[in-house]
Motif scaffolding. Structure first.
Motif, short mmCIF file in Angstrom:
data_model
loop_
_atom_site.label_atom_id
_atom_site.label_comp_id
_atom_site.label_asym_id
_atom_site.label_seq_id
_atom_site.Cartn_x
_atom_site.Cartn_y
_atom_site.Cartn_z
N SER A 74 -12.72 -19.09 -28.56
CA SER A 74 -12.22 -20.23 -27.80
C SER A 74 -12.07 -19.82 -26.34
CB SER A 74 -10.88 -20.73 -28.35
OG SER A 74 -10.31 -21.69 -27.48
N ARG A 75 -12.90 -20.37 -25.48
CA ARG A 75 -12.80 -20.04 -24.05
C ARG A 75 -11.44 -20.45 -23.50
NH1 ARG A 75 -16.61 -19.80 -19.96
NH2 ARG A 75 -17.89 -18.76 -21.51
N LEU A 76 -10.94 -21.61 -23.92
CA LEU A 76 -9.66 -22.10 -23.42
C LEU A 76 -8.52 -21.18 -23.85
CD1 LEU A 76 -8.67 -24.47 -21.71
CD2 LEU A 76 -8.20 -25.71 -23.82
N ALA A 77 -8.61 -20.65 -25.07
CA ALA A 77 -7.56 -19.76 -25.56
C ALA A 77 -7.54 -18.44 -24.80
CB ALA A 77 -7.75 -19.49 -27.06
N ALA A 78 -8.66 -18.08 -24.21
CA ALA A 78 -8.73 -16.84 -23.44
C ALA A 78 -8.28 -17.03 -22.00
CB ALA A 78 -10.16 -16.29 -23.46
N LEU A 79 -8.29 -18.26 -21.51
CA LEU A 79 -8.02 -18.50 -20.09
C LEU A 79 -6.75 -19.30 -19.81
CD1 LEU A 79 -11.64 -19.35 -18.84
CD2 LEU A 79 -10.45 -17.16 -18.78
N ALA A 80 -6.28 -20.09 -20.78
CA ALA A 80 -5.14 -20.97 -20.50
C ALA A 80 -3.78 -20.33 -20.73
CB ALA A 80 -5.27 -22.26 -21.32
N PRO A 81 -3.54 -19.60 -21.83
CA PRO A 81 -2.19 -19.02 -22.03
C PRO A 81 -1.86 -17.97 -20.97
CG PRO A 81 -3.42 -19.06 -24.10
CD PRO A 81 -4.41 -19.36 -22.99
N TRP A 82 -0.57 -17.77 -20.75
CA TRP A 82 -0.14 -16.78 -19.76
C TRP A 82 -0.58 -15.37 -20.16
CZ3 TRP A 82 1.33 -16.63 -14.93
CH2 TRP A 82 1.92 -15.45 -14.43
N VAL A 83 -0.58 -15.08 -21.46
CA VAL A 83 -0.98 -13.76 -21.96
C VAL A 83 -2.30 -13.89 -22.72
CG1 VAL A 83 -0.40 -11.86 -23.49
CG2 VAL A 83 1.39 -12.93 -22.11
N HIS A 84 -3.29 -13.12 -22.30
CA HIS A 84 -4.54 -13.06 -23.06
C HIS A 84 -4.71 -11.65 -23.60
CE1 HIS A 84 -9.10 -12.50 -23.26
NE2 HIS A 84 -8.73 -13.17 -24.34
N VAL A 85 -4.99 -11.55 -24.89
CA VAL A 85 -5.23 -10.27 -25.56
C VAL A 85 -6.70 -10.23 -25.95
CG1 VAL A 85 -4.60 -8.76 -27.47
CG2 VAL A 85 -2.87 -10.30 -26.47
N ALA A 86 -7.42 -9.28 -25.40
CA ALA A 86 -8.83 -9.10 -25.75
C ALA A 86 -8.96 -7.83 -26.58
CB ALA A 86 -9.69 -9.00 -24.49
N THR A 87 -9.46 -7.95 -27.79
CA THR A 87 -9.61 -6.78 -28.65
C THR A 87 -10.96 -6.13 -28.40
OG1 THR A 87 -10.61 -7.97 -30.52
CG2 THR A 87 -8.20 -7.92 -30.39
N LEU A 88 -11.00 -4.82 -28.51
CA LEU A 88 -12.26 -4.10 -28.37
C LEU A 88 -12.20 -2.79 -29.13
CD1 LEU A 88 -12.60 -2.21 -25.01
CD2 LEU A 88 -10.51 -3.40 -25.57
N THR A 89 -13.36 -2.24 -29.41
CA THR A 89 -13.48 -0.95 -30.08
C THR A 89 -14.04 0.05 -29.08
OG1 THR A 89 -15.69 -1.54 -30.87
CG2 THR A 89 -13.82 -2.01 -32.34
N ARG A 90 -13.94 1.33 -29.42
CA ARG A 90 -14.41 2.37 -28.50
C ARG A 90 -15.90 2.25 -28.18
NH1 ARG A 90 -10.96 6.53 -27.34
NH2 ARG A 90 -9.01 6.59 -28.53
N ASP A 91 -16.69 1.83 -29.17
CA ASP A 91 -18.12 1.75 -28.92
C ASP A 91 -18.51 0.56 -28.04
OD1 ASP A 91 -17.71 -0.29 -30.70
OD2 ASP A 91 -19.12 0.43 -32.21
N GLN A 92 -17.55 -0.28 -27.68
CA GLN A 92 -17.82 -1.39 -26.76
C GLN A 92 -17.53 -1.02 -25.31
OE1 GLN A 92 -15.28 -4.34 -28.98
NE2 GLN A 92 -17.01 -5.69 -28.57
N ILE A 93 -17.02 0.18 -25.08
CA ILE A 93 -16.66 0.59 -23.73
C ILE A 93 -17.86 1.28 -23.08
CG2 ILE A 93 -15.03 1.86 -22.29
CD1 ILE A 93 -13.09 1.82 -24.66
N HIS A 94 -18.31 0.75 -21.96
CA HIS A 94 -19.43 1.32 -21.21
C HIS A 94 -18.91 2.06 -19.99
CE1 HIS A 94 -22.16 -1.00 -23.72
NE2 HIS A 94 -21.35 -2.04 -23.52
N ALA A 95 -19.59 3.10 -19.62
CA ALA A 95 -19.13 3.92 -18.51
C ALA A 95 -19.17 3.16 -17.19
CB ALA A 95 -19.96 5.20 -18.42
#
Length: 210
Positions: free
Chosen positions: A143-164
């Motif tokens: 949900s794009r709105l759920a990522a941008l509208a609330p005061w707090v946004h939590v984005a989950t990620l794993t180590r293999d998603q982190i690029h240098a």
């Protein structure tokens, strides 16, 4: 018979939108052209990219967090944030800890009740250690709105998603037509040069390692 002004304008618009017969080639440049020499050792192969990402994210007032759902539930409870949205795909992983903390979770973001949601939990497409940036995409963000509208946004990620670096992320993400680059919380300094956070989006941007 000469064209009217309207026809002339529309003809120019059509010409401008027509596919180019020959496109210029992308410029050649090394992927490391924009990487600070001071950061290079932290981004070298085999380095801890989560540590590098966390350090850069804090510099732009982002909040890197380890400990998974339990750590997030404790943080939300401490901040007295009790109602929010969770990506349905993440619910089995997050619901036990969030429910135990007494938090109310919905898996459908109701646009008519946008002010009821104190936080939103969605999945990140990637993260960039070089700049402390989270990358959101339509493919992974439920949900794009759920990522941008609330005061707090939590984005989950794993180590293999982190690029240098930025170049590494661009190469890995391919031709996705719609990406959002989140480097810390939303901010603006348009009004008299005073920096204000949380104006055009979340005021608290959490990167949760899972």
């Amino acid at each position: 018979m000469p064209m009217s002004s309207r026809e002339t304008i529309l003809a120019r618009v059509r010409d401008a939108l027509a596919p180019l017969k020959q496109r210029a080639a992308y410029p050649e440049f090394p992927d490391t052209v924009a990487v600070s020499p001071a950061l290079a050792p932290q981004l070298a192969p085999g380095s801890d990219l989560w540590a590098a990402f966390s350090a850069r994210a804090r510099l732009v007032h982002g909040t890197p967090m380890e400990g998974g759902p339990a750590a997030l539930a404790a943080w939300l409870r401490e901040k007295k944030l009790t109602r929010g949205y969770c990506d349905p795909a993440l619910l089995p992983q997050f619901e036990p800890a969030l429910a135990a903390a007494g938090l109310t979770i919905e898996t459908t973001f109701d646009r008519a009740r946008v002010d009821d949601y104190e936080f939103g939990i969605t999945r990140a497409a990637a993260a960039i250690a070089e700049s402390g940036t989270l990358v959101l995409s339509d493919t992974t963000t439920s949900s794009r709105l759920a990522a941008l509208a609330p005061w707090v946004h939590v984005a989950t990620l794993t180590r293999d998603q982190i690029h240098a670096t930025l170049a590494d992320a661009v190469a890995a993400l391919g031709d996705d037509p719609n990406l959002i680059w989140c480097t810390g919380p939303s901010r603006t300094a348009d009004v008299e040069g005073i920096l204000i956070e949380g104006v055009h989006g979340p005021g608290e941007q959490i990167a949760l390692l899972v």
